[in-house]
Every structure is written in structure tokens, then in C-alpha cells.
Design an enzyme around this catalytic site. Structure first.
Site, PDB file in Angstrom:
ATOM      1  N   LYS A 162     -13.784  -2.999   4.770  1.00 10.06           N
ATOM      2  CA  LYS A 162     -14.831  -2.066   4.305  1.00 10.06           C
ATOM      3  C   LYS A 162     -16.156  -2.402   4.948  1.00 10.06           C
ATOM      4  O   LYS A 162     -16.529  -3.570   5.009  1.00 10.06           O
ATOM      5  CB  LYS A 162     -15.045  -2.208   2.799  1.00 10.06           C
ATOM      6  CG  LYS A 162     -14.097  -1.482   1.917  1.00 10.06           C
ATOM      7  CD  LYS A 162     -14.601  -1.591   0.471  1.00 10.06           C
ATOM      8  CE  LYS A 162     -13.514  -1.156  -0.482  1.00 10.06           C
ATOM      9  NZ  LYS A 162     -13.956  -1.309  -1.893  1.00 10.06           N
TER      10      LYS A 162
ATOM     11  N   LYS B 250     -22.304  -3.888  -0.210  1.00  7.01           N
ATOM     12  CA  LYS B 250     -21.135  -4.200  -1.038  1.00  7.01           C
ATOM     13  C   LYS B 250     -20.847  -5.702  -1.100  1.00  7.01           C
ATOM     14  O   LYS B 250     -20.352  -6.197  -2.112  1.00  7.01           O
ATOM     15  CB  LYS B 250     -19.901  -3.481  -0.484  1.00  7.01           C
ATOM     16  CG  LYS B 250     -19.899  -1.973  -0.660  1.00  7.01           C
ATOM     17  CD  LYS B 250     -18.595  -1.395  -0.129  1.00  7.01           C
ATOM     18  CE  LYS B 250     -18.684   0.072   0.223  1.00  7.01           C
ATOM     19  NZ  LYS B 250     -18.646   0.981  -0.915  1.00  7.01           N
TER      20      LYS B 250
ATOM     21  N   HIS C  44      -8.889   4.700  -9.514  1.00  8.77           N
ATOM     22  CA  HIS C  44     -10.348   4.536  -9.496  1.00  8.77           C
ATOM     23  C   HIS C  44     -10.842   4.877 -10.898  1.00  8.77           C
ATOM     24  O   HIS C  44     -10.765   6.022 -11.326  1.00  8.77           O
ATOM     25  CB  HIS C  44     -10.957   5.470  -8.446  1.00  8.77           C
ATOM     26  CG  HIS C  44     -12.455   5.494  -8.436  1.00  8.77           C
ATOM     27  ND1 HIS C  44     -13.200   5.182  -7.325  1.00  8.77           N
ATOM     28  CD2 HIS C  44     -13.361   5.816  -9.409  1.00  8.77           C
ATOM     29  CE1 HIS C  44     -14.487   5.298  -7.620  1.00  8.77           C
ATOM     30  NE2 HIS C  44     -14.609   5.688  -8.867  1.00  8.77           N
TER      31      HIS C  44
ATOM     32  N   GLU D   6     -18.198   1.091 -10.411  1.00 11.17           N
ATOM     33  CA  GLU D   6     -16.868   1.546  -9.994  1.00 11.17           C
ATOM     34  C   GLU D   6     -15.900   0.363  -9.959  1.00 11.17           C
ATOM     35  O   GLU D   6     -16.202  -0.677  -9.369  1.00 11.17           O
ATOM     36  CB  GLU D   6     -16.935   2.196  -8.606  1.00 11.17           C
ATOM     37  CG  GLU D   6     -17.747   3.479  -8.568  1.00 11.17           C
ATOM     38  CD  GLU D   6     -17.629   4.233  -7.250  1.00 11.17           C
ATOM     39  OE1 GLU D   6     -17.789   5.458  -7.262  1.00 11.17           O
ATOM     40  OE2 GLU D   6     -17.382   3.595  -6.198  1.00 11.17           O
TER      41      GLU D   6
ATOM     42  N   ARG E  12     -27.474   5.517  -9.418  1.00 12.19           N
ATOM     43  CA  ARG E  12     -28.019   6.877  -9.529  1.00 12.19           C
ATOM     44  C   ARG E  12     -27.154   7.649 -10.507  1.00 12.19           C
ATOM     45  O   ARG E  12     -26.149   7.140 -10.994  1.00 12.19           O
ATOM     46  CB  ARG E  12     -27.915   7.563  -8.163  1.00 12.19           C
ATOM     47  CG  ARG E  12     -26.465   7.513  -7.669  1.00 12.19           C
ATOM     48  CD  ARG E  12     -26.251   8.313  -6.414  1.00 12.19           C
ATOM     49  NE  ARG E  12     -25.077   7.869  -5.689  1.00 12.19           N
ATOM     50  CZ  ARG E  12     -23.841   8.297  -5.880  1.00 12.19           C
ATOM     51  NH1 ARG E  12     -23.608   9.189  -6.809  1.00 12.19           N
ATOM     52  NH2 ARG E  12     -22.831   7.844  -5.164  1.00 12.19           N
TER      53      ARG E  12
ATOM     54  N   GLY F 210     -18.942   6.957   1.004  1.00 10.15           N
ATOM     55  CA  GLY F 210     -18.193   8.157   1.370  1.00 10.15           C
ATOM     56  C   GLY F 210     -16.914   7.863   2.118  1.00 10.15           C
ATOM     57  O   GLY F 210     -16.424   8.687   2.879  1.00 10.15           O
ATOM     58  N   GLY F 211     -16.361   6.668   1.920  1.00  6.08           N
ATOM     59  CA  GLY F 211     -15.087   6.337   2.563  1.00  6.08           C
ATOM     60  C   GLY F 211     -15.204   5.991   4.040  1.00  6.08           C
ATOM     61  O   GLY F 211     -14.198   5.754   4.706  1.00  6.08           O
TER      62      GLY F 211
ATOM     63  N   HIS G 187     -10.408   9.198   0.169  1.00  2.95           N
ATOM     64  CA  HIS G 187     -11.416   8.437  -0.575  1.00  2.95           C
ATOM     65  C   HIS G 187     -12.546   9.306  -1.114  1.00  2.95           C
ATOM     66  O   HIS G 187     -13.591   8.804  -1.507  1.00  2.95           O
ATOM     67  CB  HIS G 187     -12.007   7.298   0.269  1.00  2.95           C
ATOM     68  CG  HIS G 187     -10.964   6.409   0.860  1.00  2.95           C
ATOM     69  ND1 HIS G 187     -10.041   5.738   0.092  1.00  2.95           N
ATOM     70  CD2 HIS G 187     -10.672   6.098   2.134  1.00  2.95           C
ATOM     71  CE1 HIS G 187      -9.239   5.053   0.879  1.00  2.95           C
ATOM     72  NE2 HIS G 187      -9.576   5.256   2.126  1.00  2.95           N
TER      73      HIS G 187
HETATM   74  P1  ADP Z   1     -17.395   4.194  -1.007  1.00  2.00           P
HETATM   75  O1  ADP Z   1     -18.686   3.472  -0.891  1.00  2.00           O
HETATM   76  O2  ADP Z   1     -17.002   4.869   0.242  1.00  2.00           O
HETATM   77  O3  ADP Z   1     -17.343   5.036  -2.255  1.00  2.00           O
HETATM   78  P2  ADP Z   1     -15.624   2.358  -2.429  1.00  2.00           P
HETATM   79  O4  ADP Z   1     -15.647   0.893  -2.220  1.00  2.00           O
HETATM   80  O5  ADP Z   1     -16.253   2.877  -3.664  1.00  2.00           O
HETATM   81  O6  ADP Z   1     -16.290   3.035  -1.156  1.00  2.00           O
HETATM   82  O7  ADP Z   1     -14.125   2.861  -2.343  1.00  2.00           O
HETATM   83  C1  ADP Z   1     -13.811   4.243  -2.216  1.00  2.00           C
HETATM   84  C2  ADP Z   1     -12.325   4.471  -2.536  1.00  2.00           C
HETATM   85  O8  ADP Z   1     -11.479   3.663  -1.678  1.00  2.00           O
HETATM   86  C3  ADP Z   1     -11.907   4.073  -3.935  1.00  2.00           C
HETATM   87  O9  ADP Z   1     -12.197   5.071  -4.877  1.00  2.00           O
HETATM   88  C4  ADP Z   1     -10.425   3.842  -3.755  1.00  2.00           C
HETATM   89  O10 ADP Z   1      -9.741   5.075  -3.674  1.00  2.00           O
HETATM   90  C5  ADP Z   1     -10.336   3.197  -2.401  1.00  2.00           C
HETATM   91  N1  ADP Z   1     -10.373   1.715  -2.484  1.00  2.00           N
HETATM   92  C6  ADP Z   1     -11.480   0.948  -2.407  1.00  2.00           C
HETATM   93  N2  ADP Z   1     -11.191  -0.363  -2.528  1.00  2.00           N
HETATM   94  C7  ADP Z   1      -9.864  -0.449  -2.648  1.00  2.00           C
HETATM   95  C8  ADP Z   1      -8.935  -1.548  -2.794  1.00  2.00           C
HETATM   96  N3  ADP Z   1      -9.325  -2.810  -2.763  1.00  2.00           N
HETATM   97  N4  ADP Z   1      -7.615  -1.264  -2.907  1.00  2.00           N
HETATM   98  C9  ADP Z   1      -7.178   0.021  -2.894  1.00  2.00           C
HETATM   99  N5  ADP Z   1      -8.000   1.089  -2.756  1.00  2.00           N
HETATM  100  C10 ADP Z   1      -9.319   0.876  -2.636  1.00  2.00           C
HETATM  101  P1  ADP Z   2     -20.105  10.385  -6.440  1.00  2.09           P
HETATM  102  O1  ADP Z   2     -19.701   8.961  -6.122  1.00  2.09           O
HETATM  103  O2  ADP Z   2     -21.377  10.513  -7.211  1.00  2.09           O
HETATM  104  O3  ADP Z   2     -19.001  11.195  -7.010  1.00  2.09           O
HETATM  105  P2  ADP Z   2     -19.486  11.188  -3.798  1.00  2.09           P
HETATM  106  O4  ADP Z   2     -18.594   9.998  -3.684  1.00  2.09           O
HETATM  107  O5  ADP Z   2     -18.892  12.528  -3.730  1.00  2.09           O
HETATM  108  O6  ADP Z   2     -20.438  11.068  -5.084  1.00  2.09           O
HETATM  109  O7  ADP Z   2     -20.553  11.107  -2.656  1.00  2.09           O
HETATM  110  C1  ADP Z   2     -21.249   9.905  -2.481  1.00  2.09           C
HETATM  111  C2  ADP Z   2     -22.681  10.237  -2.140  1.00  2.09           C
HETATM  112  O8  ADP Z   2     -22.777  10.935  -0.913  1.00  2.09           O
HETATM  113  C3  ADP Z   2     -23.350  11.094  -3.189  1.00  2.09           C
HETATM  114  O9  ADP Z   2     -24.613  10.544  -3.424  1.00  2.09           O
HETATM  115  C4  ADP Z   2     -23.433  12.450  -2.541  1.00  2.09           C
HETATM  116  O10 ADP Z   2     -24.543  13.196  -2.916  1.00  2.09           O
HETATM  117  C5  ADP Z   2     -23.599  12.070  -1.102  1.00  2.09           C
HETATM  118  N1  ADP Z   2     -23.158  13.144  -0.241  1.00  2.09           N
HETATM  119  C6  ADP Z   2     -22.058  13.904  -0.390  1.00  2.09           C
HETATM  120  N2  ADP Z   2     -21.968  14.777   0.604  1.00  2.09           N
HETATM  121  C7  ADP Z   2     -23.034  14.592   1.404  1.00  2.09           C
HETATM  122  C8  ADP Z   2     -23.510  15.196   2.610  1.00  2.09           C
HETATM  123  N3  ADP Z   2     -22.861  16.191   3.208  1.00  2.09           N
HETATM  124  N4  ADP Z   2     -24.652  14.726   3.154  1.00  2.09           N
HETATM  125  C9  ADP Z   2     -25.306  13.729   2.568  1.00  2.09           C
HETATM  126  N5  ADP Z   2     -24.917  13.122   1.446  1.00  2.09           N
HETATM  127  C10 ADP Z   2     -23.792  13.545   0.869  1.00  2.09           C
HETATM  128 MG    MG Z   3     -17.527   4.409  -4.199  1.00  2.70          MG
END
Ligand code: ADP
Ligand code: ADP
Ligand code: MG
Length: 641
Positions: A158, A116, A208, A274, A296, A164-165, A234
Site C-alpha cells: 500500500k 498510513k 470492510h 476503518e 472528515r 481511493g485504492g 476497493h
Molecule cells: P484507501 O486509502 O485507498 O481507502 P484502505 O487502506 O482504506 O485504502 O483500503 C481500501 C480497501 O482495500 C479496503 O476497504 C479493503 O477492501 C482493501 N484492503 C485494505 N487492506 C487490506 C488487507 N490488509 N487485506 C485485505 N484487503 C484489504
Molecule cells: P469514503 O471513504 O468517504 O466513502 P471514497 O472512498 O468514495 O469516500 O472516496 C475517498 C475520497 O476521495 C473522498 O474524500 C471522496 O470525496 C474523494 N473523491 C472521490 N472521487 C473523487 C474525484 N473524482 N476527485 C477527487 N476526489 C474524489
Molecule cells: Mg480507506
């Protein structure tokens, strides 16, 4: 176009890819683990190759075995789906070196977006707005603290390698920063093998909103936005397109930023950029910031397909096989509105614990698009994501599409595992969500009301009693058979009722002190004088009534001797999962509430604590063990409490 492709995935996404491949006349090769021999994706594919044991690292993460399977079957290309190897650049390199085509971006593009911090730096250079914050190399605690203080609280920590949060911490005050940093780094090191973090300004009332992009390696187009603000911890729960309140100006600005991001890395194939959006004061073209790019196909891609009419998997196959982008930007338009709900095997009232089970009954409505990897009788195993299906609806307006989603969820019938369907239905009825007032905090704010397992309707329970007595069909409908007693007691796990058969098409059920009149007329059940949409289904796990808040009555188990003698001495695994840590050893004294072990299931950690004081007699599991629900983990001495 390819003649034959291999799908390096399982579940609904493998089935989804096979559907489009078949429509295009492309032959398909599935791969499967020991746990998936009888899985739907194996049955659908033209050929299938066994690649190893049930644990993902022994099968779906084994790039070597998958590439060998492609060679052995003569597949020309590999579709990675999402998850597993889909964002692994080393796998892409290996596929290419084997002379095969990876259906997705280049290894180089994936590497550029993989972390990231590097991705944010790259995007900032390309002129894409990024969330204000620190994404530099210096990882010293004092330096990071100073950066956070300068950004201003609240901030988000982060993991740069996160997903996955995980490895994410919200910090409200400077004095909380040091502890949060330590725990985020610890979680990131364990989960991703990389403790590095970045610090971001926490956007207030965040939404988001992500843009679907598609590139051919040089140029890119966008297929508009998806709003994925309905999240729990998340994780996305319901997604939609277009985003409520989106303006043409903001869409144009976001689309431009997203295509610039894709073109900056020479992106090929389907990807998602995103953004986090400040939703506190409407949507403004200067109120969105890049968060990350997923290189992907995304789980929620069907909502984009329904509003654009584009089959994204078809585009993936066409572009990977050398065709140009199938459409130009001005050929793409949005028609109506679409929603997707993720139906999971999970126990919502118990805290959204992942569940498993054999799907004794499974039926989906035919008035929604269903993406699923399971059929009736299949098992949700502890090895993989417990998603049962994605339920996707489309309508001319947001209100119509949302009502269609509610109806589709009400007509979804699952027995044999608990599911989150009632929670999803509650969300579709949430007044704020109906008005389009979405932000990532909605579910957490209204969690109690959404989760409250409203008592199933007593009339529906009465109807289920009829099913349990075997009178669902056709006896009560067509008349009473003489050999059946007219008055009898029906018992199930957790209750009993008195059933009286009154005559053709009529019965009376007394339970919990009240009596319900039941009839069958005009193709419907009538309960207490009202016609109902309820449906009785008898299946291997008992009797269910669907059509409202679903309920199941399980028959008495003749082998159940009741009461587990070991009682509180044993700590059982509450769900299938991976034992992450065990904190006690035999002979050790523990007090009620002490941490005994950590179990990880579905990307989340659950701490198991002692229910009473005592001495540990035996530790029955070790860190690294994969355990089933109900597996004994820790035993205390019998009567030393
Ligand atoms: P991941 O790789 O786990 O998907 P992301 O960076 O995409 O992590 O963030 C996942 C979620 O966390 C977002 O969809 C949002 O809900 C929250 N989030 C991420 N960054 C911020 C931010 N700067 N401020 C508020 N919420 C955030
Ligand atoms: P997306 O951002 O495409 O909506 P998610 O945020 O739900 O997907 O999940 C992020 C990634 O983690 C996806 O590539 C999903 O396939 C993967 N994932 C979700 N659950 C699992 C799991 N139990 N084990 C491994 N990978 C997972
Ligand atoms: Mg994300």
C-alpha cells in the site's frame, strides 16, 4: 452557534451541509467554479462566490480564494465536506490563521492520520489492533522483499500516502513481489508525490467495517459501525448499518478501539476509523485490525444517521461552535437497518467507464432519502466525480431496508446519461448479499452475472415506441385523434417498428418480428394482457420507459450522415478524462495492440491501444490535457495498414 458558514465544496455534500445549516438558522455561502455557475448547491445557498476555473486546482482546491471568500462574506467558519481540501492540514492552518473556524479536526490530528504508516504505528502504540505487516522507514527493495517473505503471502503493498485504492497491489507469491513493488511505487509517486509503501498481511475473505466516531478534542464517542464490504476495485458501492452478523462483543471491542484511536489524537468532529475484518469464520472480537482513519465526514454517513437518529452535520456545527458533545455513549442506540447505494453516471457494460451528459429527465422516489447535487436539466460534467445521487433507505429489519432499496432504485428515473442503476438493482437481488454474506470480493466474483445487461423486456420496448410516436399521453388514453394515420412506421436510432392504433386506449406494435398488444386501463399500461408498473417519459433525449430495467429510444438525428469517414485511423477518447501519457509521436510505426496513450478518469487509468497496424500521422493530445468524450487523440496515416 454560527451565524454564517462557508461550504468549501460542491455537489451533493455541499447541498447536504446547506440543508442542516438552514434547519439550524445558519446562513450559508457557497463557492463555485466556472463549470458550476448553475449548480444546485449555488442555488440553495444564501450567497455564492465564484472562485475560479473548472479544474479543481483552479477552484475547489484553492485554499486562498476560499478563505478570501469567507472573509468577504463575513462567514465565521468553513465546512470542507469530503474530498478536495477536507484532509489538508495546511489548509486547516491557513483557515485558523485567518481567524476562522475549520469545521473538523485540528491540523495536528489530520497530520497524525495522514500517512498510513505513521497512523498504524501510532495506533499500535495506543493499543489498537493493526493489520500485521511492515510499516517502517526502510524502503529498499531487498528489505521490503524480506519483510513480505517473513509476513507470509498473500501480502498487500500500500502507498503510505494512498487513497481511493491507488498504489495498492496484491502479491500472491514471493517471485511476484519485486515487479509489484516497482509498479506500486511508481503509481504512488505519480499520484501522491510520495513513493513510500507499507506491506500488510492480506486478510482472507476480507470485510470492510468502519466505526463512526465523534470527538470534542478530548473525549470521543462512537456511533456504531458501517459495513462497506460491497466494493469494486476497493471503491465502495453499497454501504449498510449495522454490519450483518455483528455481535455485541465485537461491536463493543471495535467501538472501544475506535474511540481510543480518536482520543489518542485529541480528535474533534466527525471521523471514521476503518477496520479490515476477517470474515472467513464469522465475526470475532479478535478478528479486526485498524487500516486507516478518515478525518472528515464520510460519503456514506447517512446510513449512520438513519439508524441512530443523529444529524452528523448538526453535531459538526455544534461542536465546532464550542458546544460539548451532544450525547454520551449510553444515550446512543441503533434503530433498524439502513442501506446507501451510490448512483453514478457510468457505463457498466463498457467496464464501468465514467459518463457525462445532460440529465434530460431526472426523478427520484419520495420513499427514500435522496442526497443529490443535481436537478433535471443539469449536466454531469467531466470535471468532477460523476456521482448523481446517494439513495438511502431505512427499515425495521435488514430484509425490509434492502427491499426498500431495490424499490427505490427501480423508481429512480434518469435519462440523458447512462447510469449504474441496473447494476445496483442486480446487487440488491444477489442471493448472497440478501443473506448478508458480504466480503470485498463479492462483486468481482459475480461480476459477469451482475453486469450482464439482461435484454430489456420486448414489451417495454413496444411501449417506448408508443411514446416516440407521441401517443403516450393523452391520445391513446383518451381516444384516437382522427388526423393521425392508423398504421405507421416509427424509426429510432438502432431500430424501427410498425405501430397500429386500434381505437380508444388500444394499440398494436410490431417489432423484431413479434406483435405486442398495448392498452391503458385503470391508471396503468397493459402490455400483452398484463398490467405493468412501466412509465413512459418523453424528454429531450427521446423516450424512456422506467419501472423495470430502464430503456431509452433516441429519435433519429436528421443531421447524422452516418459513418465516420476517418474510421479506424482516429483514436478517440472513450470518455472524459485526463491524458496521463502519450507513448507515440508522428511518423512512428505502430502495430495493432500497441499502447498509444493512458487516459485517467475517476481515479482509474485506461490504456488506449492501436486498433490496427499503421504509421502515426498526428498526435492531437498531450499529457496533462483534459479531454472530452470523443475528442480525437491520435491519427494514423489513412491507408498504410
Ligand atoms: P484507501 O486509502 O485507498 O481507502 P484502505 O487502506 O482504506 O485504502 O483500503 C481500501 C480497501 O482495500 C479496503 O476497504 C479493503 O477492501 C482493501 N484492503 C485494505 N487492506 C487490506 C488487507 N490488509 N487485506 C485485505 N484487503 C484489504
Ligand atoms: P469514503 O471513504 O468517504 O466513502 P471514497 O472512498 O468514495 O469516500 O472516496 C475517498 C475520497 O476521495 C473522498 O474524500 C471522496 O470525496 C474523494 N473523491 C472521490 N472521487 C473523487 C474525484 N473524482 N476527485 C477527487 N476526489 C474524489
Ligand atoms: Mg480507506
Amino acid at each position: 452557534m454560527f451565524q454564517k458558514i462557508l461550504i468549501a465544496n460542491r455537489g451533493e455534500i455541499a447541498c447536504r451541509v446547506i440543508d442542516t445549516a438552514r434547519r439550524l438558522g445558519v446562513r450559508t455561502v457557497a463557492v463555485y467554479s466556472d463549470a458550476d455557475r448553475a449548480a444546485r448547491h449555488v442555488a440553495l445557498a444564501d450567497e455564492a462566490v465564484h472562485i475560479g476555473g473548472p479544474a479543481p486546482r483552479d477552484s475547489y482546491l484553492r485554499g486562498d480564494a476560499i478563505i478570501q471568500a469567507a472573509r468577504d462574506t463575513g462567514a465565521q467558519a468553513i465546512h470542507p465536506g469530503y474530498g478536495f481540501l477536507s484532509e489538508n492540514p495546511d489548509f486547516v492552518d491557513a483557515v485558523t490563521q485567518a481567524g476562522l473556524i475549520f469545521i473538523g479536526p485540528s491540523a495536528q490530528a489530520i497530520r497524525k492520520m495522514g500517512l498510513k504508516d505513521a497512523a498504524k504505528a501510532l495506533m499500535a502504540d495506543a493499543g489498537v489492533p493493526v493489520v500485521p505487516g511492515y510499516h517502517g522507514e526502510n524502503q529498499e527493495a531487498a528489505h521490503l522483499q524480506a519483510q513480505a517473505d517473513a509476513i507470509g503471502y498473500p501480502v498487500l503493498i500500500k502507498a503510505v500516502a494512498g487513497g481511493g485504492g491507488k498504489g495498492m497491489r496484491l502479491v500472491e507469491r514471493s517471485s511476484d513481489f519485486a515487479a509489484a513493488l516497482q509498479s506500486a511505487q511508481g503509481e504512488a509517486a505519480t499520484a501522491f508525490g510520495n513513493p513510500a509503501v507499507l506491506i500488510e498481511k492480506y486478510i482472507q475473505q476480507p470485510r470492510h467495517i468502519e466505526m463512526q466516531v465523534f470527538g470534542d478534542g478530548r473525549r470521543a464517542v462512537h456511533l456504531f459501525e458501517r459495513d462497506c464490504s460491497l466494493q469494486r476495485r476497493h471503491q465502495k458501492v453499497i454501504e449498510e448499518a449495522p454490519a450483518p452478523g455483528m455481535t455485541p462483543e465485537m461491536r463493543a471491542a471495535m467501538g472501544e478501539a475506535a474511540t481510543r484511536a480518536a482520543e489518542a489524537i485529541g480528535y474533534a468532529g466527525a471521523g471514521t476509523v476503518e477496520f479490515i475484518v476477517d470474515g472467513s469464520d464469522g465475526l470475532r472480537p479478535d478478528g479486526f485490525w485498524f487500516m486507516e482513519m478518515n478525518t472528515r465526514l464520510q460519503v456514506e454517513h447517512p446510513v449512520t444517521e438513519l439508524v441512530t437518529g443523529v444529524d452528523l452535520v448538526e453535531w459538526q456545527l455544534r461542536v465546532a461552535s464550542g458546544e460539548p458533545l451532544p450525547a454520551t455513549q449510553d444515550q446512543l442506540t441503533i434503530q433498524g437497518h439502513a442501506f446507501e447505494a451510490r448512483l453514478y453516471a457510468e457505463d457498466v457494460p463498457a467496464g464501468f467507464l465514467p459518463a457525462t451528459g445532460r440529465l434530460a429527465h431526472l426523478r427520484f422516489p419520495d420513499h427514500a432519502r435522496i442526497e443529490t447535487g443535481v436537478r433535471p436539466g443539469d449536466t454531469i460534467s467531466p470535471w468532477y466525480d460523476p456521482m448523481i445521487a446517494k439513495i438511502v433507505t431505512h427499515g425495521a429489519t435488514r430484509a425490509i431496508a434492502l427491499r426498500a432499496l431495490e424499490a427505490a432504485l427501480e423508481d429512480t428515473e434518469v435519462a440523458g446519461s447512462v447510469t449504474n442503476v441496473d447494476f445496483l438493482i442486480a446487487l440488491t437481488r444477489h442471493a448472497g448479499f440478501q443473506r448478508g454474506e458480504v466480503d470485498t470480493g463479492l462483486i468481482a466474483r459475480d461480476r459477469d452475472a451482475l453486469v450482464a445487461a439482461a435484454e430489456p423486456d420486448p414489451g417495454a420496448r413496444a411501449l417506448a415506441v408508443l411514446g416516440l410516436a407521441g401517443l403516450d399521453d393523452p391520445t391513446i388514453r383518451g381516444g384516437v385523434t382522427l388526423w393521425q394515420p392508423l398504421h405507421r412506421t416509427i424509426a429510432w436510432q438502432g431500430g424501427e417498428a410498425v405501430l397500429e392504433v386500434l381505437g380508444p386506449g388500444a394499440a398494436r406494435v410490431t417489432l423484431d418480428g413479434s406483435t405486442h398488444q398495448i392498452g391503458y386501463e385503470g391508471g396503468r399500461w397493459w402490455v400483452d394482457g398484463s398490467p405493468r408498473r412501466w412509465r413512459i417519459v418523453n424528454h429531450g433525449a427521446g423516450t424512456s420507459v422506467f419501472g423495470g430495467r430502464a430503456l431509452t429510444l433516441a429519435p433519429l438525428d436528421p443531421l447524422d450522415r452516418g459513418g465516420d469517414e476517418a474510421g479506424a485511423a482516429l483514436t478517440l477518447s472513450p470518455m472524459p478524462g485526463l491524458v496521463k501519457a502519450v507513448f507515440v509521436s508522428a511518423g512512428q510505426q505502430v502495430a495493432a495492440g500497441d499502447r498509444l496513450a493512458i487516459l485517467e478518469a475517476m481515479k482509474m487509468e485506461h490504456t488506449l491501444t492501436a486498433t490496427r497496424d499503421g504509421t502515426v500521422a498526428e498526435v492531437l493530445a498531450a499529457a496533462g490535457d483534459q479531454v472530452e468524450a470523443g475528442a480525437p487523440l491520435i491519427r494514423l496515416e489513412e491507408d498504410d495498414g
